[in-house]
Scaffold this motif. Structure first.
Motif, PDB file in Angstrom:
ATOM      1  N   GLN A 249       0.831  -1.208   0.000  1.00 42.05           N
ATOM      2  CA  GLN A 249       0.000   0.000   0.000  1.00 42.05           C
ATOM      3  C   GLN A 249       0.869   1.262   0.000  1.00 42.05           C
ATOM      4  N   GLU A 250       1.947   1.243   0.760  1.00 43.42           N
ATOM      5  CA  GLU A 250       2.856   2.383   0.799  1.00 43.42           C
ATOM      6  C   GLU A 250       3.506   2.614  -0.561  1.00 43.42           C
ATOM      7  N   ALA A 251       3.910   1.538  -1.215  1.00 42.98           N
ATOM      8  CA  ALA A 251       4.532   1.644  -2.531  1.00 42.98           C
ATOM      9  C   ALA A 251       3.535   2.169  -3.560  1.00 42.98           C
ATOM     10  N   LYS A 252       2.281   1.694  -3.494  1.00 44.60           N
ATOM     11  CA  LYS A 252       1.261   2.163  -4.429  1.00 44.60           C
ATOM     12  C   LYS A 252       0.973   3.644  -4.219  1.00 44.60           C
ATOM     13  N   ALA A 253       0.898   4.069  -2.959  1.00 45.41           N
ATOM     14  CA  ALA A 253       0.647   5.482  -2.662  1.00 45.41           C
ATOM     15  C   ALA A 253       1.790   6.352  -3.191  1.00 45.41           C
ATOM     16  N   LYS A 254       3.015   5.879  -3.035  1.00 43.87           N
ATOM     17  CA  LYS A 254       4.165   6.625  -3.526  1.00 43.87           C
ATOM     18  C   LYS A 254       4.131   6.724  -5.051  1.00 43.87           C
ATOM     19  N   LEU A 255       3.762   5.626  -5.712  1.00 43.11           N
ATOM     20  CA  LEU A 255       3.679   5.606  -7.169  1.00 43.11           C
ATOM     21  C   LEU A 255       2.614   6.579  -7.659  1.00 43.11           C
TER      22      LEU A 255
END
Length: 55
Positions: A35-41
């Motif tokens: 979820q953190e990676a998706k938000a950053k993307l």
């Protein structure tokens, strides 16, 4: 679900095994990281789309 874990050369094989075991035992950590990676993307895409382009 397949997870790709990239380890730097600074980690020993034992450290990589410990991290992988921790993630195997706690799948909610994988969800949180994802979820953190998706938000950053998403934020990176938004920032890129807001930049003016040359005409």
């Amino acid at each position: 679900m397949y997870v790709v874990w990239v380890a730097s050369s600074l980690m020993t094989a034992r450290e990589v095994q410990e991290v992988c075991a921790e993630l195997r035992n706690h799948p909610e950590l994988i969800e949180a990281i994802e979820q953190e990676a998706k938000a950053k993307l998403v934020s990176m895409k938004e920032a890129a789309s807001q930049t003016p382009t040359a005409s």
